[in-house]
Design an enzyme around this catalytic site. Structure first.
Site, short mmCIF file in Angstrom:
data_model
loop_
_atom_site.label_atom_id
_atom_site.label_comp_id
_atom_site.label_asym_id
_atom_site.label_seq_id
_atom_site.Cartn_x
_atom_site.Cartn_y
_atom_site.Cartn_z
N LYS A 41 0.85 -1.20 0.00
CA LYS A 41 0.00 0.00 0.00
C LYS A 41 0.89 1.24 0.00
CE LYS A 41 -4.05 1.94 2.44
NZ LYS A 41 -4.98 1.79 3.59
N SER A 60 -10.04 2.23 2.64
CA SER A 60 -9.06 2.94 1.83
C SER A 60 -8.09 2.01 1.09
CB SER A 60 -8.25 3.88 2.72
OG SER A 60 -7.45 3.15 3.63
N SER A 74 -10.57 0.05 6.85
CA SER A 74 -9.90 0.13 5.54
C SER A 74 -9.26 -1.16 5.06
CB SER A 74 -8.84 1.23 5.58
OG SER A 74 -9.46 2.49 5.55
#
Ligand SMILES: [Mg+2]
Ligand SMILES: [Zn+2]
Lengths: 95, 507, 495
Positions: free
Chosen positions: B78, B172, B196
């Site tokens: 990420k 997210s 998330s």
């Protein structure tokens, strides 16, 4: 509680975010929608309740007093938009 | 020979160990898949050369029988994690061109164990979002076809930057979820501040776990809300998630809130019997107007666990309804302070200004997206003079009450708590209006309580909605009892049967 | 409370007397090798941004980890201030934007500081000391430095100081004059130096004060205060208070009102001026730092630190008065610097022999201090060892040399004969004083013989005796024992 236009301007300045006069009403609407949403909390009785200070039941760890970092000015400055003679450079700050 | 991208992390690990395949092969296969999957917009930076170099080094170690637990396994990272010399911007414009001279502890642990980095994954800007639509790099498409869409229609939509109509992978960690579900990587790192990791896992039919707060180091993770942020993996199976977490987690002297306790062998918990376990079902999670299929899914999950020998008991977590509103005070407040460092002085974007104040205000106005600016202003407001006690302090008190609810349930002998992961299946990109942010926030209604209490939460795929989209169930555990979640998650995974991932329409 | 103490002098205004009320927030740099929350060096100076870690530069994802020694230094200081040590304290973020504040917030202790209420006793005159209340002491980060003189349009930022540990020591508004404030700061500085928790070096900016000044009619309620930021010398602290007090008095007497604000003292112009415009009113948005946990101290640690504390100035002063019979004044002077006090005791107790402490103190504070002064060094660095001072005092005590000779001897010891043994010098240069009666008698006879008329006067005017003694001393080159000389003269002159 809800915010008025001046409060929106004040918050934006405190947060150092430029906002155009045009977008202030929209921001006011969005912020007030969120403040309305969180009003639900007023229903909770929190008398005598300790605010959460740490999520984990842990003691603050401490380090020994040894110099084990620094002397990496090139790395510290590597991503800076503007530098000179090893300093970060910004528009003149008037004291 | 089989397409190497369809292997699970565990399968690939075993084949690498037996030298049936090479790390270079499997890395190359995934790099190719990433190229073909460009339309999904899951990756914001692909580190092909680095991946191949790391893979070759892994092959050498495998040859010398010096393989680490993740030796040669290609994964995605990420964009929130600092990766030395590699694009790290939390998908924000304000970190334009930032290349950290340091590596996050979580990724350091992964490379230590032999993992291979394919690149950086798309996400909501600073992890603020539930649909990956706030990313400066544009939205991510889910590999799942929208109900009765043709592959061609989807392929066409994927070519546009808006990706209108395609499904969101959630957020997210949308890039991580989409990439794992689309087999662009074997697994990925993600992060979870309010849901998330778990909401994207549910939306894309994969497994995600947010471990106990303090289980993974936050060092080198771009901070959103320090008291809520936690690292965790996204993977296609419970076993794969367990393998990933074991490497990611662990003590770190660089993070004062990171637990010193040793990391157990999570994989050993996968397949462990759940007989005799007591599973709580909290009535407060049964929202009125909740779709009947979510309700049915939840009941089915409970049934599976009962069938496996666990007992199901009703529990009450009375402060559940207050978790989300309290979250939308605490998280923005911490963010407003954490994001103050993005000022155009030491790194990232700088907008010229006549004086320093103008430089700050222009840089932050241009560098932060709409949702981030909105949350920074809310956070600034709730901390400001005269409102601090009414908002922030009150929210932190309610957080104490939420934590107590769980402590009471666990004290009554409950081993874990079973809830739905999301109030619905995935929605379409551009479907939720942005003028009422709260609509989007409601996505996290079932997941956010877990962050507020600092507990571990695992989401596993449990079935499909009436229109064929994945749905997940959430298991909430005692602090640092991730093992129980892996045991229970594996049971649900097995009972639900293998989830057939979508055919690659995108390539 | 209206004070009547001598040091609390009232200021004469056009409309009557005014009392000035002063409270101080002293920022003292904690003595430690590395910074409060990072392992970068605290060394003074250095190339720009060379003593900076990625934490100090607030890179994304960097986290604070506290330095154990900085905590210990704060506790030691708290103990020295007889203050309450809080078993649990917390760190808060003080949020504001400034180029030399990389995080966009300063980590400080706002709500619960590590040290609570304490006190310090300040001697204004040997026999008059006042008690100044300490409100709190907390740990916080220093900021970096912005240089504004490098370019006409730009400011240059150096983060070397960013993150260095500071102790903010907040006094009660217990001071009533510039003198009291100056005495408080120097006493506090002495205490910090004794404890070793700060070097108090004001040249290096390691000790700065924010000065809160207000004025009121004697006995009236407190007036509105102004905070004068970052005053960096004891002299300036005094001047700033005088200047600000007069400004406020003039303002009020002209019918104006004092606005609570932050001001800056300009020593060159001898004025204070407003630092921040009101629309820039600060809202620091304090909240607990979520990257840190509450700081908990256990008894064992606090007891261990207490046990290791050195003897502090007040105790030392009392002991010097008791053990050595020094006057309060002498004792105060000697304990002001720990090194001087140690030198004094060393000299007094040389060779186990406990000698005339008063004499040692006088020589130390007199000729030795004067010498050190001309050399511009500390007394202990003037070049005279405690042993030499001791034997100098012994030589006088034994009657081997006179005080006059001792002074000459001291000059030699500071010059050509630096480091020499005083006893050996006396022999080498034949400075022993003459006590042989025969020799003195003949010298006396000689002087009387050559001054018959004066000798005659002496019979009626005993005051003449002194003149004769002087003459004899001169003729013997100062080496004759003055007492023996005057005895002999009395006999010969029959007075
Ligand atoms: Mg202050
Ligand atoms: Zn301060």
């Amino acid at each position: 509680m809800s915010v008025d236009l001046n409060t929106v301007r004040r918050i934006a300045h405190l947060a150092r975010i430029a906002v155009s006069e045009a977008e202030i009403p929209r921001l006011q609407g969005e912020i007030n929608a969120i403040l309305k949403f969180v009003e639900a909390l007023d229903a909770v009785d929190v008398d005598g309740v300790e605010p959460m200070t740490s999520v984990v039941p842990m003691r603050l760890p401490m380090r020994d007093d040894v110099v084990a970092d620094g002397d990496i000015a090139p790395l510290v400055l590597a991503n800076a938009p503007l530098t000179e003679d090893g300093f970060f450079v910004v528009p003149k700050v008037i004291e | 020979m089989t397409d190497l991208t369809t292997l699970t992390l565990a399968e690939a690990r075993d084949r690498l160990k037996s030298r049936a395949i090479s790390s270079r092969e499997i890395a190359a296969a995934h790099l190719e898949a990433i190229e073909r999957g460009a339309g999904l917009n899951a990756f914001v930076a692909v580190t092909a050369d680095k991946a191949l170099r790391m893979a070759e080094a892994s092959d050498a170690r495998l040859a010398r029988n010096e393989a680490g637990p993740l030796e040669g396994l290609p994964i995605g990272v990420k964009d929130l994690y600092a990766t030395k010399g590699v694009h790290t911007q939390a998908c924000s414009h304000i970190l334009d061109g930032f290349k950290p001279p340091y590596e996050s502890t979580v990724t350091t642990n992964l490379w230590r164990d032999g993992a291979v980095m394919l690149g950086k994954l798309n996400m909501d800007e600073f992890a603020m979002g539930s649909s990956n639509e706030t990313s400066y790099y544009g939205p991510v498409a889910s590999p799942w076809l929208p109900p009765n869409w043709s592959r061609d229609r989807a392929r066409a939509a994927a070519l546009s930057s808006e990706k209108r109509g395609l499904l969101t992978p959630g957020g997210s960690s949308g890039g991580s979820a989409s990439a794992v579900a689309a087999r662009l990587c074997l697994a990925a790192t993600a992060s979870d501040t309010g849901g998330s990791i778990r909401q994207p896992a549910a939306f894309t039919g994969i497994v995600g776990i947010k471990p106990t707060y303090g289980r993974c180091s936050r060092y080198g993770m771009v901070a959103f809300a320090s008291s809520l942020d936690q690292a965790g993996p996204l993977a296609r199976t419970v076993r794969d998630a367990a393998i990933m977490l074991r490497s990611m987690a662990g003590p770190d002297p660089k993070d004062s809130t990171c637990s010193p306790s040793p990391v157990p062998d999570y994989e050993a918990a996968v397949g462990r019997s759940v007989k005799g376990m007591k599973i709580g079902v909290p009535k407060e999670y049964r929202l009125e107007g909740m779709s009947s299929e979510i309700d049915a899914l939840w009941a089915r999950g409970a049934e599976w666990l009962r069938a496996a020998g666990a007992s199901i008991v009703d529990v009450s977590l009375p402060h559940t309804p207050y978790a989300l509103p309290a979250y939308y005070i605490v998280a923005p407040a911490e963010a407003s302070s954490n994001l103050a460092r993005y000022d155009g002085v030491r790194y990232g974007l700088r907008e010229p200004g006549g004086d320093i104040a103008e430089l700050y205000e222009k840089t932050r106005a241009r560098g932060f997206g709409t949702e981030v600016r909105r949350r920074l202003m809310i956070g600034t407001y709730v901390l400001s003079a005269g409102y601090y006690d009414a908002y922030y302090v009150r929210a932190q008190k309610i957080r104490t009450l939420i934590k107590r609810d769980f402590e009471r349930a666990f004290a009554d002998g409950v081993d874990a708590i079973l809830t739905p992961a999301t109030p619905s299946a995935a929605f379409g990109i551009g479907e939720k209006s942005s003028d009422n942010p709260v609509e989007m926030y409601l996505n996290d209604i079932f997941t956010v309580t877990v962050n507020m209490a600092g507990l571990p939460g695992l989401v596993a795929p449990a079935g499909l909605s009436s229109d064929g989209l994945p749905l997940g169930l959430q298991l909430i555990g005692r602090p640092f009892d991730e093992e129980t979640l892996f045991a229970l998650g594996a049971t649900i995974e097995q009972s639900a049967g293998p989830m057939a991932l979508p055919e690659p329409w995108w390539s | 409370m209206a004070t009547d103490r001598a040091s609390a002098k009232l200021i004469k205004g056009a409309t009557g007397d005014w009392e000035v009320i002063v409270g101080l927030e002293v920022h003292a740099q904690v003595t430690s090798r590395s910074k409060l929350f990072s392992a970068a060096s605290t060394a003074f100076g250095g190339e720009p941004n060379s003593h900076v870690s990625l934490v100090d530069a607030a890179m994304p994802g960097m986290l604070p980890v506290i330095n154990r020694e900085c905590v210990a230094q704060a506790v030691r200081t708290g103990l020295g201030l007889k203050a309450r040590i809080n078993r649990r304290s917390t760190f808060d973020r003080k949020n504001y934007f400034y180029p030399d504040l990389p995080q966009g917030y300063q980590i400080s202790q706002y709500k619960s500081p590590i040290v609570g209420e304490g006190e310090i006793h300040v001697d204004l005159t040997p026999d008059h000391s006042i008690r100044i209340g300490i409100e709190r002491l907390h740990l916080e980060q220093d900021a970096g430095k912005s240089l504004h003189d490098q370019s006409p349009t730009m400011s240059f930022v150096d983060l070397n100081r960013s993150g260095v540990a500071l102790m903010e020591i907040v006094s009660r508004p217990d001071m009533r004059s510039a003198e009291e404030a100056k005495a408080y700061v120097s006493k506090l500085r002495t205490l910090l130096r004794y404890i070793g928790s700060s070097d108090g070096d004001m040249e290096k900016g390691n000790l700065r004060a924010d000065v809160n000044v207000s004025v009121r009619r004697p006995g009236a309620a407190l007036g509105t205060r102004c905070e004068i930021k970052n005053v960096n010398s004891i002299r300036f602290i005094g001047q700033a208070i005088e200047t600000e007090a007069r400004r406020q008095i003039a303002l009020i007497e002209d019918g104006g009102v004092v606005e609570q604000e932050t001001r800056l003292f300009d020593p060159a112009r001898g004025e204070t001026r407003s630092l921040r415009s009101k629309e820039e009113a600060h809202d620091y948005r304090y909240f607990p730092d979520p990257d840190l946990l509450p700081l908990e101290l256990d008894e064992a640690l606090i007891e261990a630190l207490a046990a290791d504390l050195p003897e502090l100035p007040d105790a030392k002063r009392a002991r010097f008065m008791g053990d050595y019979g020094l006057s309060p004044y002498d004792a105060s002077i000697l304990v002001a610097e720990r090194e001087t006090a140690d030198f004094f005791e060393d000299a007094v107790n040389q060779g186990g022999a406990k000698r005339d402490a008063k004499a040692v103190a006088n020589w130390l504070m007199g000729d030795v201090a004067a010498q050190a002064n001309t050399q511009g060094v500390a007394v202990i660095d003037a070049g005279l060892s405690a042993a030499s001072l001791a034997s100098l005092v012994d030589l006088i005590g034994e009657g081997v040399i006179s005080g006059k000779i001792a002074k000459d001897l001291l000059v030699r010891l500071f010059a050509d004969d630096r480091g020499a043994d005083p006893r050996a010098l006396v022999e080498a240069h034949g400075l022993r004083q003459v006590t042989d009666v025969g020799a003195i008698d003949s010298a006396v006879d000689a002087v009387i013989a050559s001054n018959p008329d004066k000798a005659a006067q002496a019979k009626t005017k005993p005051g003449m005796l002194g003149w004769f003694v002087g003459q004899v001393m001169k003729s013997t080159g100062g080496k004759a024992n003055p007492q023996a000389v005057s005895d002999a003269l009395k006999k010969r002159l029959g007075v």
